[in-house]
Structures are given as C-alpha cells and as structure tokens.
Design a protein around this motif. Structure first.
Motif, PDB file in Angstrom:
ATOM      1  N   HIS A 274      56.967  29.234 -84.715  1.00 50.94           N
ATOM      2  CA  HIS A 274      55.618  29.721 -85.007  1.00 50.94           C
ATOM      3  C   HIS A 274      55.403  31.002 -84.197  1.00 50.94           C
ATOM      4  O   HIS A 274      56.314  31.459 -83.491  1.00 50.94           O
ATOM      5  CB  HIS A 274      54.580  28.647 -84.680  1.00 50.94           C
TER       6      HIS A 274
ATOM      7  N   LEU B  36      49.361  27.023 -80.166  1.00 50.46           N
ATOM      8  CA  LEU B  36      50.371  26.823 -81.211  1.00 50.46           C
ATOM      9  C   LEU B  36      51.445  25.880 -80.681  1.00 50.46           C
ATOM     10  O   LEU B  36      51.869  25.984 -79.536  1.00 50.46           O
ATOM     11  CB  LEU B  36      51.010  28.164 -81.591  1.00 50.46           C
TER      12      LEU B  36
ATOM     13  N   LYS C 271      52.855  27.803 -71.957  1.00 50.69           N
ATOM     14  CA  LYS C 271      52.276  26.573 -72.525  1.00 50.69           C
ATOM     15  C   LYS C 271      52.958  25.346 -71.917  1.00 50.69           C
ATOM     16  O   LYS C 271      52.312  24.348 -71.652  1.00 50.69           O
ATOM     17  CB  LYS C 271      52.448  26.568 -74.037  1.00 50.69           C
ATOM     18  N   ASP C 272      54.276  25.450 -71.723  1.00 57.35           N
ATOM     19  CA  ASP C 272      55.022  24.354 -71.096  1.00 57.35           C
ATOM     20  C   ASP C 272      55.160  24.702 -69.617  1.00 57.35           C
ATOM     21  O   ASP C 272      56.240  25.036 -69.128  1.00 57.35           O
ATOM     22  CB  ASP C 272      56.380  24.213 -71.788  1.00 57.35           C
TER      23      ASP C 272
ATOM     24  N   PRO D 127      65.269  30.410 -75.680  1.00 56.10           N
ATOM     25  CA  PRO D 127      65.630  29.044 -76.082  1.00 56.10           C
ATOM     26  C   PRO D 127      64.463  28.359 -76.805  1.00 56.10           C
ATOM     27  O   PRO D 127      63.322  28.414 -76.333  1.00 56.10           O
ATOM     28  CB  PRO D 127      65.912  28.328 -74.751  1.00 56.10           C
TER      29      PRO D 127
ATOM     30  N   MET E 201      63.388  24.882 -79.788  1.00 56.63           N
ATOM     31  CA  MET E 201      63.835  23.728 -80.570  1.00 56.63           C
ATOM     32  C   MET E 201      63.526  23.942 -82.053  1.00 56.63           C
ATOM     33  O   MET E 201      63.510  22.983 -82.832  1.00 56.63           O
ATOM     34  CB  MET E 201      63.166  22.446 -80.060  1.00 56.63           C
TER      35      MET E 201
ATOM     36  N   PHE F 241      60.402  32.152 -71.538  1.00 58.88           N
ATOM     37  CA  PHE F 241      59.804  30.821 -71.687  1.00 58.88           C
ATOM     38  C   PHE F 241      58.289  30.960 -71.787  1.00 58.88           C
ATOM     39  O   PHE F 241      57.708  31.910 -71.248  1.00 58.88           O
ATOM     40  CB  PHE F 241      60.158  29.944 -70.475  1.00 58.88           C
ATOM     41  N   GLY F 242      57.659  29.991 -72.462  1.00 65.00           N
ATOM     42  CA  GLY F 242      56.206  30.027 -72.657  1.00 65.00           C
ATOM     43  C   GLY F 242      55.473  29.281 -71.560  1.00 65.00           C
ATOM     44  O   GLY F 242      55.881  28.198 -71.137  1.00 65.00           O
TER      45      GLY F 242
ATOM     46  N   LEU G  15      57.639  35.286 -77.759  1.00 62.42           N
ATOM     47  CA  LEU G  15      58.723  35.329 -76.758  1.00 62.42           C
ATOM     48  C   LEU G  15      59.817  36.294 -77.241  1.00 62.42           C
ATOM     49  O   LEU G  15      60.410  37.035 -76.453  1.00 62.42           O
ATOM     50  CB  LEU G  15      59.338  33.950 -76.531  1.00 62.42           C
TER      51      LEU G  15
ATOM     52  N   GLY H 299      53.960  31.573 -81.539  1.00 58.94           N
ATOM     53  CA  GLY H 299      54.179  31.457 -80.085  1.00 58.94           C
ATOM     54  C   GLY H 299      55.621  31.786 -79.748  1.00 58.94           C
ATOM     55  O   GLY H 299      55.910  32.583 -78.848  1.00 58.94           O
ATOM     56  N   HIS H 300      56.552  31.184 -80.502  1.00 56.69           N
ATOM     57  CA  HIS H 300      57.974  31.487 -80.286  1.00 56.69           C
ATOM     58  C   HIS H 300      58.231  32.986 -80.530  1.00 56.69           C
ATOM     59  O   HIS H 300      58.979  33.628 -79.789  1.00 56.69           O
ATOM     60  CB  HIS H 300      58.849  30.697 -81.263  1.00 56.69           C
TER      61      HIS H 300
ATOM     62  N   PRO I  38      52.547  34.435 -71.988  1.00 59.19           N
ATOM     63  CA  PRO I  38      51.285  33.688 -72.142  1.00 59.19           C
ATOM     64  C   PRO I  38      51.262  32.808 -73.389  1.00 59.19           C
ATOM     65  O   PRO I  38      52.021  33.029 -74.334  1.00 59.19           O
ATOM     66  CB  PRO I  38      50.228  34.794 -72.246  1.00 59.19           C
ATOM     67  N   THR I  39      50.368  31.811 -73.385  1.00 56.90           N
ATOM     68  CA  THR I  39      50.250  30.872 -74.504  1.00 56.90           C
ATOM     69  C   THR I  39      49.561  31.529 -75.697  1.00 56.90           C
ATOM     70  O   THR I  39      48.488  32.107 -75.553  1.00 56.90           O
ATOM     71  CB  THR I  39      49.399  29.651 -74.060  1.00 56.90           C
ATOM     72  N   LYS I  40      50.186  31.439 -76.860  1.00 57.90           N
ATOM     73  CA  LYS I  40      49.570  31.937 -78.107  1.00 57.90           C
ATOM     74  C   LYS I  40      48.737  30.815 -78.699  1.00 57.90           C
ATOM     75  O   LYS I  40      49.199  29.662 -78.756  1.00 57.90           O
ATOM     76  CB  LYS I  40      50.658  32.312 -79.117  1.00 57.90           C
TER      77      LYS I  40
HETATM   78  P1  AMP Z   1      59.880  24.562 -78.060  1.00 67.22           P
HETATM   79  O1  AMP Z   1      60.532  24.996 -79.329  1.00 67.22           O
HETATM   80  O2  AMP Z   1      58.587  23.832 -78.263  1.00 67.22           O
HETATM   81  O3  AMP Z   1      60.832  23.890 -77.115  1.00 67.22           O
HETATM   82  O4  AMP Z   1      59.440  25.901 -77.326  1.00 67.22           O
HETATM   83  C1  AMP Z   1      60.368  26.931 -77.080  1.00 67.22           C
HETATM   84  C2  AMP Z   1      59.724  27.948 -76.185  1.00 67.22           C
HETATM   85  O5  AMP Z   1      58.555  28.470 -76.829  1.00 67.22           O
HETATM   86  C3  AMP Z   1      59.255  27.346 -74.852  1.00 67.22           C
HETATM   87  O6  AMP Z   1      59.528  28.272 -73.809  1.00 67.22           O
HETATM   88  C4  AMP Z   1      57.780  27.168 -75.076  1.00 67.22           C
HETATM   89  O7  AMP Z   1      57.021  27.204 -73.879  1.00 67.22           O
HETATM   90  C5  AMP Z   1      57.461  28.375 -75.945  1.00 67.22           C
HETATM   91  N1  AMP Z   1      56.214  28.143 -76.686  1.00 67.22           N
HETATM   92  C6  AMP Z   1      55.891  27.042 -77.419  1.00 67.22           C
HETATM   93  N2  AMP Z   1      54.630  27.154 -77.885  1.00 67.22           N
HETATM   94  C7  AMP Z   1      54.151  28.344 -77.423  1.00 67.22           C
HETATM   95  C8  AMP Z   1      52.906  29.028 -77.549  1.00 67.22           C
HETATM   96  N3  AMP Z   1      51.882  28.520 -78.241  1.00 67.22           N
HETATM   97  N4  AMP Z   1      52.767  30.238 -76.950  1.00 67.22           N
HETATM   98  C9  AMP Z   1      53.802  30.777 -76.230  1.00 67.22           C
HETATM   99  N5  AMP Z   1      54.998  30.180 -76.077  1.00 67.22           N
HETATM  100  C10 AMP Z   1      55.169  28.979 -76.656  1.00 67.22           C
END
Ligand code: AMP
Length: 285
Positions: free
Chosen positions: A34, A184, A149-150, A28, A30, A146-147, A40, A36-37, A174-176
C-alpha cells in the motif's frame, strides 16, 4: 524491474551495482503493498541509487497459524506497484529457500523486544530479528528502510544492527495514514465495512490520549480511559495502550521532565484482525 527469488541472483545484481560505485537501499516487506510501503520505496530512492524491495511473508514471526494463513498475498499486484515506483529488483524468496531443512538459528534481542507486541505475541520479534538479519546479509545494502508504524520493530532492528555490527544504515519513515487518520496496513483489507468504521477509534483515541497527557493528565488514568474507549468502540481484546520512551521503550508512568521523547503505543483486535498504531506525545508546553 527484475524479479529474483534466490540469494545468488540478488547478490549478483547488488555486486554489479556496488562495483559501479552505486549505493543500494533495501525495503523489507511482507507484501500486500500500500502507499505506506511505497513511501519507504520513495525514501529509499531519494537516498540510494538502486532499490531492492523484498516481499516475504515470514512464517517464523507469526505466533498465530490463522493470521499466517489469512495474511494477504498479492505478489502480481505488488510487482506492478513496485515497477511503477521505480524499484530495480523485487526479491521474493520462498519459505523453503529462507528456511531450508536443518535451519536452526534464532536471533533474540532482549530488552526492547519485551512487552508491547513482544508480550502479546510470544516469539514474534525473534522471528522478525532473524528474518531482517538474513535479508540484510543477503542484500548487503547500504541502507534499509522501516516504518515508524511498527515502532517497536524499528527499535528491535536498530538494537540488533548495533549489537551485531551489521554494516547498514537504518532509516525510519513516518506513518502513512488514510485521509480519515487510520494508519495504512496490509491487514486493513481484512476489515468489514463496519469494522473499518470502528477502526477509526484507534488513531482518534490515541490522539485524544496524547493531547490529555501533554496537557498534564495523570498517565495511568489517561491510558485506562483510552483502553475503555477502544473497548467501547468494539476492540476486543485491547492488547495494550502504553506510554514508552522513544529511545529505549522503557515504560513511562509520567511525562518525563527531561528532553526524553514519549510515545503512545497501542494494539487491539477487531474480530480476527489485529491493528497497531502509535503517536508521539508532545512535551508539556
Ligand atoms: P509489513 O509489510 O507490514 O511487514 O511492513 C513492511 C514495512 O512497511 C515495515 O517497515 C512497516 O513499518 C512499513 N509500513 C507498514 N505500514 C506503514 C505505514 N502505514 N506507513 C509507513 N510505513 C509502513
């Protein structure tokens, strides 16, 4: 890669895969994607035969109308990235499909939703839990990614999945980070060049604070020092810098003597952009 926008289309694809004995993973997001996504997506590809990515800017998790309006929307570029990354289906519903007239349900996860981002953004995690529950039920995936980061979001999702017996495995990745250490985030693209430079203070301050606490510094003093350092770098306001237990997010005013893992979590604003980050604090040697 196929792009679908309705639950019926999505379920038809997933049903066919499951009938063929394939495992399905969902990521999932939004959008405004980048690396990070995409990490996943890679994790999902490693664990599942088929991967669905959802792109939906969820209006009910925004507590601030400006943040919702200015949230970057880049669906065409996102679709290209996801196709190149080997995603099978991009599910991009509209807000009217997700929340038709008469929609009246909210999921509230108490405890882990409280404080941190839940304190600073009232209603945020009700919106997150509600949309994630819907996306999981719509997709009926075997696993969801899920990341870290959140970090609080992951705890909210895990609690909800356990409490509601949702038949899905939650995988945390893990957080990228950028080469200089900034996590990110889709919101980074709204930073000016000067703010982008200032943003580095967030990971650097957390790293230094984690080191100090691990070396035995008084936790309250270390957190106050980190907050002051962020303010000096231009963050205004600093929503929070806190030390929490990784398992249940309970506040820690000292490093636990047991095997409880501790994590520093912070959120702070540069202009109109809110950034969050977190770091584990290694147990004292
Ligand atoms: P978002 O689009 O910001 O809602 O993020 C969607 C998913 O990507 C969430 O599970 C976030 O935790 C994950 N995510 C966002 N930024 C990063 C990152 N830098 N590294 C790893 N996962 C991330």
């Amino acid at each position: 890669m196929e792009i679908v926008s309705t639950v019926d289309e999505l379920r038809a694809r997933v049903r066919a895969w499951k009938q063929a004995g394939q495992r399905v993973g969902v990521v999932p997001t939004m959008g405004a994607l980048h690396a990070g996504h995409l990490s996943l997506v890679q994790a999902a590809r490693a664990r599942a035969d088929r991967v669905v990515t959802t792109v939906f800017v969820n209006p009910i998790q925004f507590d601030n109308a400006d943040d919702l309006t200015t949230y970057p929307r880049t669906l065409e570029a996102d679709a290209r990235l996801l196709a190149d990354a080997g995603v099978d289906v991009l599910y991009a519903p509209t807000a009217a499909q997700m929340y038709p007239p008469g929609f009246a349900t909210r999921i509230t996860v108490s405890g882990v939703s409280e404080g941190l981002c839940g304190g600073a953004r009232p209603g945020h995690f009700d919106g997150v839990a509600t949309v994630v529950c819907k996306l999981l039920m719509q997709t009926l995936a075997d696993s969801a990614f899920f990341g870290e980061k959140d970090f609080q979001q992951v705890q909210v999702v895990r609690r909800m999945v356990a409490d509601l017996d949702l038949p899905v495995e939650i995988v945390t990745c893990p957080t990228k980070r950028e080469p200089d250490g900034l996590a990110l985030s889709s919101r980074n693209r709204r930073l000016t060049a000067e703010q982008r430079q200032a943003a580095l203070a967030l990971p650097r301050t957390l790293e230094a604070c984690a080191r100090d606490i691990a070396a035995g510094a008084d936790v309250a003093h270390a957190l106050a020092r980190a907050t002051a350092r962020l303010a000096a770098a231009g963050f205004d306001p600093v929503d929070y810098v806190e030390l929490r237990a990784e398992t249940d997010l309970r506040p820690l005013d000292a490093m636990p003597a047991t095997t409880t893992r501790a994590r520093l979590l912070a959120a702070a604003w540069l202009g109109t952009v809110r950034l969050i980050d977190g770091m584990p604090v290694p147990p004292p040697a």
